[in-house]
Scaffold this motif. Structure first.
Motif, PDB file in Angstrom:
ATOM      1  N   ILE A 132       0.816  -1.225   0.000  1.00 46.99           N
ATOM      2  CA  ILE A 132       0.000   0.000   0.000  1.00 46.99           C
ATOM      3  C   ILE A 132       0.847   1.272   0.000  1.00 46.99           C
ATOM      4  N   ASP A 133       2.167   1.121  -0.026  1.00 47.48           N
ATOM      5  CA  ASP A 133       3.086   2.260   0.005  1.00 47.48           C
ATOM      6  C   ASP A 133       3.342   2.757  -1.418  1.00 47.48           C
ATOM      7  N   PRO A 134       2.902   3.979  -1.757  1.00 44.97           N
ATOM      8  CA  PRO A 134       3.093   4.471  -3.125  1.00 44.97           C
ATOM      9  C   PRO A 134       4.562   4.602  -3.521  1.00 44.97           C
ATOM     10  N   GLU A 135       5.445   4.863  -2.561  1.00 48.14           N
ATOM     11  CA  GLU A 135       6.873   4.961  -2.878  1.00 48.14           C
ATOM     12  C   GLU A 135       7.447   3.585  -3.218  1.00 48.14           C
ATOM     13  N   TRP A 136       7.087   2.586  -2.446  1.00 52.57           N
ATOM     14  CA  TRP A 136       7.533   1.228  -2.736  1.00 52.57           C
ATOM     15  C   TRP A 136       7.004   0.779  -4.097  1.00 52.57           C
ATOM     16  N   GLN A 137       5.733   1.066  -4.363  1.00 49.11           N
ATOM     17  CA  GLN A 137       5.144   0.684  -5.651  1.00 49.11           C
ATOM     18  C   GLN A 137       5.896   1.316  -6.814  1.00 49.11           C
TER      19      GLN A 137
END
Length: 185
Positions: free
Chosen positions: A142-147
Motif C-alpha cells: 500500500i506504500d506508493p513509494e515502494w510501488q
C-alpha cells in the motif's frame, strides 16, 4: 513509508490501493509493450519517454526543470498529480542527459508515479493506528513509494530478462545504478 503528524498528533501515512510485486511486474510488461519496448530490449530510453512519449499520449502532462535555484531542493525529482507535472532538479536532468544510472532511475520512478496515479488513483492519508499491525508485505503493497520503486525497477530491469546476469552486467546493459541493479538482482 512517508509519515505525517496531523494537528492532533496522530501519525498518518500515505497509502494507495494494494499492489503486489507480481502485479507491478505484469503492469511493467504491459507498459513496455504499449511504449514499443521490445521484450529483449534491456536499455530503456527514459529521456524519450519523458520528452516525447508521455507528452504525445497525454497533452496535459509536462515536465519542468526549474531554474538553478531549485537545486537546493532536497528531492531530486517529484511528480505533482494535481498539476500533472514532473519537477526535475537541474543537476539530475543534466545527469539524465549524460545517461547516469541514478538519474535515469530517479526520473523513471517519477514517471511510474504518473502511471500509478493514473491507473489506481492518488494516494490518501490514513492514521498509522489503522495499519500498524499489517504485515511488512501488506505495508509495502500500500506504500506508493515502494510501488513506484518496484514498478520502475521492473520497467528498467525486467526480472525475467536479467536472470543469469550478474549485477555489473545489469548496470551495463540496463543503464541503472549499482544499487538499482542489486535490488533487481
Amino acid at each position: 513509508m512517508v509519515y505525517y503528524i496531523s494537528e492532533d498528533s496522530i501519525f498518518q501515512i500515505m497509502v494507495t490501493e494494494p499492489k503486489a510485486r507480481k502485479d507491478l511486474q505484469k503492469l511493467a510488461t504491459h507498459l513496455r509493450k504499449r511504449m514499443g519496448i521490445k521484450d529483449n530490449q534491456l536499455y530503456v530510453d527514459v529521456l524519450s519517454i519523458l520528452e516525447f512519449i508521455l507528452p504525445k499520449k497525454d497533452e496535459t502532462f509536462e515536465f519542468v526543470v526549474p531554474d538553478r535555484w531549485f537545486t537546493n531542493e532536497i528531492r531530486p525529482a517529484f511528480y505533482n498529480p494535481e498539476e500533472n507535472r514532473i519537477y526535475i532538479r537541474a543537476d539530475i536532468y543534466d545527469k539524465l542527459l549524460e545517461g547516469d544510472g541514478f538519474a535515469r532511475f530517479t526520473v523513471m520512478h517519477e514517471i511510474c508515479h504518473y502511471f500509478l496515479f493514473k491507473i489506481i488513483g492518488i494516494p490518501h492519508l490514513v492514521d498509522w493506528e489503522d495499519v500498524m499491525y499489517y504485515s511488512d508485505a501488506k505495508l509495502h503493497s500500500i506504500d506508493p513509494e515502494w510501488q513506484a520503486k518496484c514498478f520502475a525497477g521492473e520497467l528498467m530491469v525486467p526480472a525475467h530478462r536479467v536472470k543469469g546476469m550478474d549485477k555489473y552486467e545489469i548496470v551495463e546493459q540496463c543503464g541503472v545504478s549499482y544499487d538499482a541493479a542489486c535490488v533487481q538482482y
